[in-house]
Every structure is written in structure tokens, then in C-alpha cells.
Scaffold this motif. Sequence first.
Motif, PDB file in Angstrom:
ATOM      1  N   THR A  76       0.748  -1.200  -0.038  1.00  0.00           N
ATOM      2  CA  THR A  76      -0.144  -0.123  -0.027  1.00  0.00           C
ATOM      3  C   THR A  76       0.721   1.309   0.127  1.00  0.00           C
ATOM      4  N   VAL A 103       0.294   9.638   5.091  1.00  0.00           N
ATOM      5  CA  VAL A 103      -0.819   9.421   4.072  1.00  0.00           C
ATOM      6  C   VAL A 103      -0.541   8.061   3.523  1.00  0.00           C
ATOM      7  N   SER A 104      -1.441   6.957   3.857  1.00  0.00           N
ATOM      8  CA  SER A 104      -1.399   5.668   3.187  1.00  0.00           C
ATOM      9  C   SER A 104      -2.509   5.508   2.269  1.00  0.00           C
ATOM     10  N   LEU A 105      -2.487   5.282   1.240  1.00  0.00           N
ATOM     11  CA  LEU A 105      -3.988   5.165   0.172  1.00  0.00           C
ATOM     12  C   LEU A 105      -3.396   3.928  -0.936  1.00  0.00           C
ATOM     13  N   THR A 109      -7.083   4.083  -5.555  1.00  0.00           N
ATOM     14  CA  THR A 109      -7.381   5.436  -5.437  1.00  0.00           C
ATOM     15  C   THR A 109      -6.126   6.289  -6.180  1.00  0.00           C
ATOM     16  N   THR A 118     -10.835   6.861  -1.574  1.00  0.00           N
ATOM     17  CA  THR A 118     -10.574   5.708  -0.472  1.00  0.00           C
ATOM     18  C   THR A 118      -9.157   6.363   0.107  1.00  0.00           C
ATOM     19  N   VAL A 119      -8.980   6.342   1.415  1.00  0.00           N
ATOM     20  CA  VAL A 119      -7.478   6.730   2.063  1.00  0.00           C
ATOM     21  C   VAL A 119      -7.505   5.466   2.938  1.00  0.00           C
ATOM     22  N   GLN A 120      -6.336   4.977   3.134  1.00  0.00           N
ATOM     23  CA  GLN A 120      -6.146   4.044   4.294  1.00  0.00           C
ATOM     24  C   GLN A 120      -5.956   4.484   5.651  1.00  0.00           C
ATOM     25  N   LEU A 152     -11.943   6.786   5.044  1.00  0.00           N
ATOM     26  CA  LEU A 152     -10.548   6.581   5.683  1.00  0.00           C
ATOM     27  C   LEU A 152     -10.889   5.013   6.278  1.00  0.00           C
TER      28      LEU A 152
END
Length: 436
Positions: A76, A103-105, A109, A118-120, A152
Amino acid sequence: MTRMQDNPAPSSPPSSRRRRLLRGLVLVSVGLLLAAAIIGWLLQPERAGPYLLRQVGDALGLQLRADAVDYRLRGTPQLVLSGMEARRPQDPRPILVARRVFVSLPWRTLRSRGADLTVQRVELDAPVLDLPALQRWLATRPPGGETRIPVLAEGMRIRDGRIDNDDWRIEDLSIDLPSLHPERLVRARVRGRYVDPPLSVPADLAIALAHPRRALAGQPSGLAAVGGLAVAGDGWQVPARVFLAGPLRVGKDSALLKPARIGIAGRYRSQGSDLGFRLGLHGPMAFNNATWRLVPLQLVLDGDDTIPDAQARGSLSFGRRLRIHLDGRIADWPEAWPALPPPLSDSTSPLPFALDYAGGFDFAAPTRLDLRRDSTRFAARFRLPDVLAWLEADASGSPLPPLAGSLASPRIELAGATLHGVEIELSDPDLPADAR
């Protein structure tokens, strides 16, 4: 009849086939070299990071910079910005600075180019948001359609945050949001301290919103909050437990909770007092122009000792200043207050009252109070902290309260004498002339 045989096409000379093969190998090699160069460039955050920030900043009309950029593409994708700053061009103050942004996405996305929000996971360490700078930037943005809410999946965490306004700020801001979905119940814990010297209000609240998308679309969505806060000034404090609930609607620069149901259980503490009370408020609560308003308001007060039991209707607004207007009834004269002379002390009638206040949250500005019992009327102007200090003082203090006003009664009994047609004027030289 003679049958003619098909002659096969002449085969390409060996030299031509070799040239085509060589050309293909050259093209593949160039493609591989270009891919390797791009991958190598992407794997150098010191080069790719500023480029990515520049692209995002150009899309937002902001200048984005960071002291250091690091990211991971395997699994990711993750991006880490250290010493991040977001600023509108030519603005003297940045909108946002943060010690660290994480930020992890998901890849989907990135591939969707904004279609999928969508964001992790999002984390911010020591962010500082400047509200006036934010408002100046928002004023330059083109009008848009529906506000989109991201998903999130693993929530958001904020630590050691601060929000600055021209005359107030929120310090030690901490937000824990386990997850967020536009159409699902969202829960969050918010901690921080509102500071508007000399006022300080630390708070620790658990908040739940039933349907975020409905609320932002102007449709009602259930909101509930419960937790603790403490209002404190010079020499006094009011720690309290607070409950709030109602259907929330959010508009452009506004919000409406209609009706709002608010319960407060607290204590007023000063050097000589520790007084408990329970307060219930009911009515539409609207927010705009940086001010909350409850109009019309229904209020129920259940007090201990010096604080009376009362019911009232009126209005309440609070933002930079506090404004109160109430018309109601005090159930009975509190026993901790100075005793009333007969026949007032013999009456069991409630005491209709009207109260008006406009000033700071410390109630240091003059308060106006009109009070009645049967045919006796009392009109007073006073500062609440001065009156509370007088009530807490011992018998060696002044026998008269620090207030200005008048008392009119058809009959009062004092020291065995009966007085008829009583009119008394009280004056407090410390009050402003227009408040006497």
C-alpha cells in the motif's frame, strides 16, 4: 491442361531480418532504460517528492513544501512529509504547518485520479491551522458542487495540534477517528483547550455522527457528544460533565442542531465556594459568523445552596462574547442567600425574574436582574464575581451587597417595626454609570 505451380514469395534477405531484429532489440532496450530511469527517479524521494508536491499544490492553488519527503510504493503506497507547509501564494501566513504528515492510500485510489477517495490512514503530528489564512484561501476557490467525503479505512490521528484565530486559539488538540465512511456512523474522540485570555476551557469529548453525507447535504443526521470540560477564569473554575444530542444539518459556513438537547452537571469553585448545579437546555442551536445561538431557549436549573432552582425561556449566544436573556421563575428563595424580612420571608410564592447579560464568560460585565415576589419588586445591576465574593465573605464585611438598584414594597417588617410604602435605592460606585 498443364497445371501451374504457385511460386513461394521470395524470402527476406538475411541482412533485412537481422536489421529488423536489431531495431526491435534497440527499441526494447530503450524502453527498458526509460522504465529503469523512471523507476530510479521515483525511488529518489529528494527528486520525486518536490515534483509531487508541486503538482498537488498547483491543483489546489497552494505552495506546498516539506523539509523531507519519504514514501513507499511496495504494497500500500505511503507518503511521509516532515516539516510540511501549505501556503497561499503571497499570503504572509501559512494555512497549515505540521511536523509530520503521514498518508497511506491504495493503488486503486491513485489509478482513479480522484474518482475514488478511499484513503487507508492519515496521521498529523503537531499541525497548526491558521483560520484567517484558511478563510482567505477558501474565498479564492471556485464554487463547487457537492462536498465529497473520503473513506478513511483505518481512520485518522492528530496529536499536539493547534488552531489559531486572531483573538482565540485551540491548544493541545488531539483527534482519534477509528474510521470514516460517508454513509455510516462515525465515532471520534476530541481533546483540546480553548483559550481566549483570561478564559480557558479544556475539553475531552466523545462524539458520534449517524450519517456524515446527510449532514453535509443539509439533511438531518443524528449527533451526540458526551464528555468533560472546565471553564476557568481568574480565581474560579467550573468543571462539568456535558451531554449534547440532536439532528445536525451543515450548510456553507453554518450549522444547525434542531432541536438541541444539552445537559450539564457541574460545580462552581472559587476560593470560598464549591457549589454544584445541574443545567438543562432545549431549543434550536445555530452556528454562523463564529457564534452559537440558542433561540428560543428553554432552561431548567437545579442548584445546590447558593444556586437557586429555576425555569426560564429566552435566548443564549456565545462566541467571542456571551449574551443571555431569560424570563422565568425561581422556585424559592435559596436558604444560603441573606434572609428576607417579613412578610416576604413568609411567602411561598415563586419569584418571577428577568435577567440580561452581555460580556465575557467570566461574568465580569454588569448583569441586570429584575425580581418580584408578590407585590415586592427588586431591580438590580451588579457584577456576579463581586456578589459571590460578598456572599463568601465573613460577617466583618459590608452589610450591603455590591450592587446598584431599587427595592419597592407595600410593607416590610424590620426590627419589630412595620414600614409601609417602602422604596430603597442602592448605589455601587464601582459600576459604570450606564449600569447603575
